[in-house]
Motif scaffolding. Structure first.
Motif, PDB file in Angstrom:
ATOM      1  N   GLY A 168       0.801  -1.219   0.000  1.00 22.65           N
ATOM      2  CA  GLY A 168       0.000   0.000   0.000  1.00 22.65           C
ATOM      3  C   GLY A 168       0.833   1.268   0.000  1.00 22.65           C
ATOM      4  O   GLY A 168       0.400   2.314  -0.475  1.00 22.65           O
ATOM      5  N   ALA A 169       2.059   1.166   0.527  1.00 23.96           N
ATOM      6  CA  ALA A 169       2.941   2.332   0.531  1.00 23.96           C
ATOM      7  C   ALA A 169       3.383   2.708  -0.870  1.00 23.96           C
ATOM      8  O   ALA A 169       3.797   3.843  -1.115  1.00 23.96           O
ATOM      9  N   LEU A 170       3.293   1.759  -1.820  1.00 25.07           N
ATOM     10  CA  LEU A 170       3.698   2.029  -3.196  1.00 25.07           C
ATOM     11  C   LEU A 170       2.513   2.265  -4.118  1.00 25.07           C
ATOM     12  O   LEU A 170       2.692   2.725  -5.246  1.00 25.07           O
ATOM     13  N   SER A 171       1.286   1.968  -3.665  1.00 31.74           N
ATOM     14  CA  SER A 171       0.126   2.077  -4.544  1.00 31.74           C
ATOM     15  C   SER A 171      -0.144   3.511  -4.972  1.00 31.74           C
ATOM     16  O   SER A 171      -0.802   3.744  -5.985  1.00 31.74           O
ATOM     17  N   VAL A 172       0.351   4.479  -4.213  1.00 29.56           N
ATOM     18  CA  VAL A 172       0.134   5.877  -4.592  1.00 29.56           C
ATOM     19  C   VAL A 172       0.847   6.225  -5.888  1.00 29.56           C
ATOM     20  O   VAL A 172       0.559   7.241  -6.514  1.00 29.56           O
ATOM     21  N   PHE A 173       1.796   5.376  -6.320  1.00 29.07           N
ATOM     22  CA  PHE A 173       2.513   5.634  -7.561  1.00 29.07           C
ATOM     23  C   PHE A 173       1.769   5.087  -8.781  1.00 29.07           C
ATOM     24  O   PHE A 173       2.209   5.277  -9.909  1.00 29.07           O
ATOM     25  N   ILE A 174       0.644   4.375  -8.574  1.00 28.19           N
ATOM     26  CA  ILE A 174      -0.123   3.831  -9.683  1.00 28.19           C
ATOM     27  C   ILE A 174      -0.995   4.931 -10.255  1.00 28.19           C
ATOM     28  O   ILE A 174      -1.915   5.422  -9.597  1.00 28.19           O
ATOM     29  N   ALA A 175      -0.728   5.318 -11.486  1.00 29.72           N
ATOM     30  CA  ALA A 175      -1.349   6.509 -12.062  1.00 29.72           C
ATOM     31  C   ALA A 175      -2.849   6.371 -12.272  1.00 29.72           C
ATOM     32  O   ALA A 175      -3.586   7.348 -12.176  1.00 29.72           O
ATOM     33  N   ASN A 176      -3.356   5.161 -12.579  1.00 30.90           N
ATOM     34  CA  ASN A 176      -4.767   5.025 -12.919  1.00 30.90           C
ATOM     35  C   ASN A 176      -5.673   4.902 -11.698  1.00 30.90           C
ATOM     36  O   ASN A 176      -6.889   4.744 -11.846  1.00 30.90           O
TER      37      ASN A 176
END
Length: 297
Positions: A168-176
């Motif tokens: 979840g700490a990396l999901s903010v980088f998912i553009a869509n």
């Protein structure tokens, strides 16, 4: 913008005596950058550069924190040499997006970043770390030969990637705007060459969750187990379920015949899985999905 630069452009010639850009409390300074007859020379200094600049790229990006660092470039166009180090403390990055049906309120994790890159004698070395306390820890270091920048010939490789934490700490980088969560752990090492890499280690995921922003597809309780050996990553088990009785099971292999374009063989068995779920449509799928071929086509 202070001390405007003087640019002289003719073939490969570019001369920047000094350029300093002030952004809030931050500055970027470029000094003595010269590209003349394929010779390179220059220095860059970054001090408290605000991540709010990301809104120039997309007005909905929310970003907090500052980057600082320095770098230099020397050598020639054919054999460049240089160093770059960047650090950031309590960086937060996210994108305003519509709440999904099963997603919790968006949480921006504070991440500390440290990078050190160096190119010397046609060899790239790197050391990178991402740290968010108990939430996420990810590190990588290694070296890669740069004898052929087109990577059409084998380049020697040695490196590792290890870490653990909540995806979840990396999901903010998912553009869509898709949502991913789960407890992940990985420890991989790579040797050999870019055209014939040899890898070793493991990857695992428990309590995983994936929600598609466009179609409403929800897969939860995802587990994944994978081991790497020689030129192959074997994913022995992939399991998950939707929010009712739908299930997904599968396995896969990823063969790194080339580091830049691996071969993928994936098989998923779907059992009454809800693949479409929004205010207008819903639909379930059962069957077998096979995907084979080069990752980049």
């Amino acid at each position: 913008l202070k001390q405007p630069a003087t640019f002289i452009w003719s073939d490969h010639e570019l001369h920047v005596p000094k350029l300093s850009l002030t952004l809030g409390k931050g500055t970027i300074s470029i000094q003595d950058v010269i590209i003349h007859e394929h010779l390179l020379s220059g220095d860059i200094f970054i001090d408290q550069l605000p991540l709010t600049l990301l809104r120039v790229i997309h007005p909905e990006w929310k970003a907090l924190g500052y980057l600082s660092g320095k770098g230099k470039v020397r050598g020639t166009m054919e054999k460049p040499e240089g160093e770059l180090s960047i650090e950031g403390k309590s960086l937060k990055w996210g994108k305003e997006k519509k709440r999904l049906k099963y997603s919790p309120p968006q949480q921006l994790f504070a991440i500390n970043l440290s990078t050190a890159l160096k190119v010397q004698e046609q060899l790239l070395t790197w050391q990178i770390s991402l740290d968010s306390g108990k939430v996420l820890s990810l590190t990588s270091k290694g070296k890669l030969a740069l004898n052929d920048l087109s990577f059409k010939t084998p380049q020697s490789l040695e490196g590792n990637l290890k870490g653990a934490g909540d995806l979840g700490a990396l999901s903010v980088f998912i553009a869509n705007g898709d949502l991913v969560k789960g407890n992940a752990s990985l420890n991989l090492t790579a040797t050999g060459t870019t055209l014939a890499p040899k890898i070793k280690g493991h990857v695992s995921l428990t309590k995983g969750l994936y929600e598609n922003a466009a179609f409403g597809t929800l897969i939860r309780n995802i587990t994944l187990q994978a081991n790497a050996s020689n030129d192959k990553i074997t994913i022995s088990s992939i399991t998950g379920q939707d929010n009712t009785k739908g299930r997904i099971n599968g396995h896969a292999t990823i063969k790194l015949t080339s580091l830049m374009n691996p071969e993928v063989d994936l098989q998923l068995i779907l059992s009454k899985l809800m693949v479409l779920q929004n205010d207008e449509f819903s639909g379930r799928v059962s069957g077998t999905l096979n995907l084979q071929g080069a990752f980049l086509g």
